[in-house]
Design an enzyme around this catalytic site. Structure first.
Site, PDB file in Angstrom:
ATOM      1  N   ASP A 225      42.625  44.056  37.142  1.00  0.00           N
ATOM      2  CA  ASP A 225      41.877  43.901  35.897  1.00  0.00           C
ATOM      3  C   ASP A 225      40.390  44.238  36.046  1.00  0.00           C
ATOM      4  O   ASP A 225      39.760  43.877  37.043  1.00  0.00           O
ATOM      5  CB  ASP A 225      42.008  42.422  35.475  1.00  0.00           C
ATOM      6  CG  ASP A 225      41.311  42.092  34.191  1.00  0.00           C
ATOM      7  OD1 ASP A 225      41.843  42.444  33.130  1.00  0.00           O
ATOM      8  OD2 ASP A 225      40.217  41.470  34.242  1.00  0.00           O
ATOM      9  N   GLU A 293      42.849  49.058  36.229  1.00  0.00           N
ATOM     10  CA  GLU A 293      42.338  49.116  34.861  1.00  0.00           C
ATOM     11  C   GLU A 293      40.865  49.498  34.897  1.00  0.00           C
ATOM     12  O   GLU A 293      40.036  48.729  35.382  1.00  0.00           O
ATOM     13  CB  GLU A 293      42.475  47.768  34.141  1.00  0.00           C
ATOM     14  CG  GLU A 293      42.092  47.917  32.675  1.00  0.00           C
ATOM     15  CD  GLU A 293      41.431  46.704  32.029  1.00  0.00           C
ATOM     16  OE1 GLU A 293      41.511  46.585  30.798  1.00  0.00           O
ATOM     17  OE2 GLU A 293      40.801  45.894  32.742  1.00  0.00           O
TER      18      GLU A 293
HETATM   19  C1  GLC Z   1      40.548  43.239  30.856  1.00  0.00           C
HETATM   20  C2  GLC Z   1      41.682  42.618  30.083  1.00  0.00           C
HETATM   21  C3  GLC Z   1      41.120  41.903  28.891  1.00  0.00           C
HETATM   22  C4  GLC Z   1      40.193  40.809  29.377  1.00  0.00           C
HETATM   23  C5  GLC Z   1      39.123  41.365  30.307  1.00  0.00           C
HETATM   24  C6  GLC Z   1      38.438  40.287  31.069  1.00  0.00           C
HETATM   25  O1  GLC Z   1      39.915  44.241  30.164  1.00  0.00           O
HETATM   26  O2  GLC Z   1      42.630  43.579  29.750  1.00  0.00           O
HETATM   27  O3  GLC Z   1      42.110  41.372  28.062  1.00  0.00           O
HETATM   28  O4  GLC Z   1      39.586  40.182  28.289  1.00  0.00           O
HETATM   29  O5  GLC Z   1      39.659  42.241  31.276  1.00  0.00           O
HETATM   30  O6  GLC Z   1      39.261  39.762  32.066  1.00  0.00           O
END
Ligand code: GLC
Length: 575
Positions: A225, A293
């Site tokens: 993440d 991500e």
């Molecule tokens: C990522 C997740 C999102 C979250 C953020 C903070 O972008 O997909 O849902 O709010 O990280 O952890």
């Protein structure tokens, strides 16, 4: 034609044709299905999805042909950001079940041959995590687990100010004053999500141990993440104003983020995690995969692949179909986006396609209801791993959520006037299984976010009965992904007009597949003879629900009459 030659060359440079001999790994051939656990299936009637609910639905996942599931965070959490604020990285939140439930879910998945990918959230913890509580009190070794900085004193007013102008993703200063410690801490997301300090080797080690903990429990990989946010400029310099004119000074988009995102050290840390994960894979020869991500400029995104001597993630998610089509869903834009990924991938890189998740509007609401099948065809028939957000297989739509019903911290921070610009609640509502109470998601008529009122007609059960529903189209697409051509073949993509997009997947000695779609609002005739390798007639393999074509129908390559939104997967049989 020139474009085709160029694409062919690029495909060859990327090494695609040589893949013919290669044995592909599970993370390359599968569909990665994202489950948002709060909204998938509630087994105990509290109106919130849970692990036993997911377990109940594994047969559905198996039956659909999906080989890997990524579950958004299920760890212990105060749920300020619905699980992305973690107070114990090694435990399951009671709202989702127990560690026993988790083990039992994992075992059932193993039995069914479905890989389990966990969400790893390294950038921050919850402010309720023991580490943070100790850090506030300067208890060793936790004193420097987070990014603590003294404030500045305004020379004119004498008032205390944050150390710089950095803005959090959820709006407002990225710094929060902590009275007890007498310092500011950094939070790139919610105030309740303090950023961990990766310049402290103890933190690096601590999070490596977390990764090992889950690997030892038998998980097959991680979706990592918010990776770009792991490090920030250690000089704490102000960021510059961005070119987003409409942004308010408190909006994240008000500033450029080259000092708070994608710092060089970030790529190194990702490579270290890859080594750790690879060590586990080496034990039994089964790959544990890492997906990154990163919403980032393309050159930064690509760096998350690493290189052949020092690999990074197995792939960074390809969000281009989400982020780059905001300027218009035209055939040319889609062609450009596809080429942008394929042309920028480092040698040996494996592509992937994402079109929705829990942070972005539903496909049906973003591109239009009539384009659901077309978009699924894109994601599933392009080379590489296909990623599906739960509900996209049945074409779920965004649900209207009033200000009073709003739960997403990003929306709450924006305030009543502007919350709809930021809210992620509409794409997070419960999965629509059938037309009974709460769409079969829960026995409770009250669910954590409301069920979309369209569930009476838009639900899985209804689509199971209908031969070419969105779900049936999706299931045929999943099955078609096992064809050698789709797994290993080259790609030729071309916008035939503003509205018509087509691409060909080709592999020597195997059937050729052609995908054609009308993204416009009017009927169009597609002439596919621009692809000179095709036979004069093609066979419809998968028709979109709205195409008017049927499976097995023969069509003239030079003249395919497509209603608005129609899309077809065609086969040019190898003879
Ligand atoms: C990522 C997740 C999102 C979250 C953020 C903070 O972008 O997909 O849902 O709010 O990280 O952890």
């Amino acid at each position: 034609m020139e474009r085709l030659t160029v694409s062919l060359l690029l495909v060859m440079l990327a090494g695609a044709p040589t893949r013919q001999q290669e044995t592909l790994d599970w993370w390359q051939t599968t569909v990665l299905y994202q489950i948002y656990p709060r909204s998938f299936k509630d087994s105990n009637g509290d109106g919130i999805g849970d692990l036993n609910g997911i377990k109940e639905k594994l047969d559905y996942i198996k039956e659909t042909g999906i080989g890997a599931v990524w579950i958004s965070p299920i760890y212990k959490s105060p749920m300020v950001d619905f699980g992305y604020d973690i107070s114990d990285f090694r435990d399951i939140d009671p709202v989702y079940g127990t560690m026993e439930d988790f083990i039992s879910l994992k075992d059932k998945m193993k039995e069914l041959g479905i890989k389990l990918v966990m969400d790893f959230v390294p950038n921050h913890s919850s402010d309720q995590h023991e580490w943070f509580k100790m850090s506030v009190k300067k208890v060793e070794p936790y004193t420097d687990y987070y990014v603590w900085v003294d404030g500045k004193i305004d020379p004119k007013t004498g008032e205390r100010q944050p150390p710089n102008n950095w803005i959090s993703v959820f709006g407002g200063s990225a710094w929060k004053w902590n009275e007890e410690r007498g310092q500011y801490y950094l939070h790139q997301f919610a105030v309740a999500q303090p950023d961990l300090n990766y310049r402290n080797p103890a933190v690096v080690k601590e999070m490596n141990d977390v990764l090992r903990f889950w690997l030892e429990l038998g998980v097959d990989g991680f979706r990592i993440d918010a990776v770009p946010f792991l490090f920030e400029d250690d000089q704490l310099q102000d960021e510059q104003r961005s070119d987003v004119e409409t942004a308010l000074p408190t909006d994240h988009s008000y500033l450029q983020h080259d000092l708070t995102q994608n710092l060089e050290e970030t790529y190194d840390l990702v490579k270290q995690w890859r080594q750790l994960v690879d060590q586990e894979s080496a034990k039994d020869g089964i790959t544990r995969a890492m997906m990154i991500e990163a919403y980032a400029p393309i050159e930064n995104t690509m760096k998350y692949y690493g290189n052949s001597s020092e690999p990074g993630g197995h792939f960074p998610f390809n969000f281009l179909l989400i982020t780059e089509l905001r300027k218009g869903f035209t055939a040319q834009n889609v062609e450009d986006v596809i080429n942008q990924w394929m042309d920028n991938m480092p040698p040996g890189g494996w592509p992937n396609w994402v079109v929705g998740n829990h942070d972005n509007k539903r496909v049906a609401s973003r591109f239009g209801k009539d384009l659901v099948d077309a978009v699924n065809m894109l994601v599933m028939m392009l080379p590489g791993t296909a990623v599906t957000y739960n509900g996209e297989e049945i074409g779920m739509e965004d649900t209207f959520i009033s200000w009073e019903q709003t739960k997403d911290p990003q929306a709450l921070n924006a305030g009543e006037e502007r919350y709809e610009l930021f809210t992620r609640d509409p794409e997070r509502t419960p999965f629509q299984w059938n037309d009974s109470t709460s769409a079969g998601f829960s026995t409770n008529p009250q669910t954590w976010l409301p069920v979309n009122p369209n569930y009476k007609t838009l639900n899985l059960e209804a689509q199971l009965l209908e031969p070419w529903s969105h779900y049936q189209v999706y299931k045929h697409l999943v099955a078609t992904r096992s064809a050698d051509t789709i797994q290993k073949g080259g790609l030729f993509v071309k916008a035939l007009s503003d509205a018509v997009l087509a691409f060909v997947r080709e592999l020597e000695g195997s059937d050729t597949y052609v995908v054609v779609m009308n993204l416009g609002k009017e009927r169009k005739i597609a002439d596919l003879t621009v692809f000179d390798s095709l036979y004069q007639s093609l066979t419809v393999h998968i028709p979109s629900s709205n195409s008017g074509f049927h499976q097995g129908q023969s069509v003239a390559t030079s003249k395919i009459n497509l209603p608005p939104g129609a899309a077809l997967v065609l086969i040019s049989q190898h003879q």
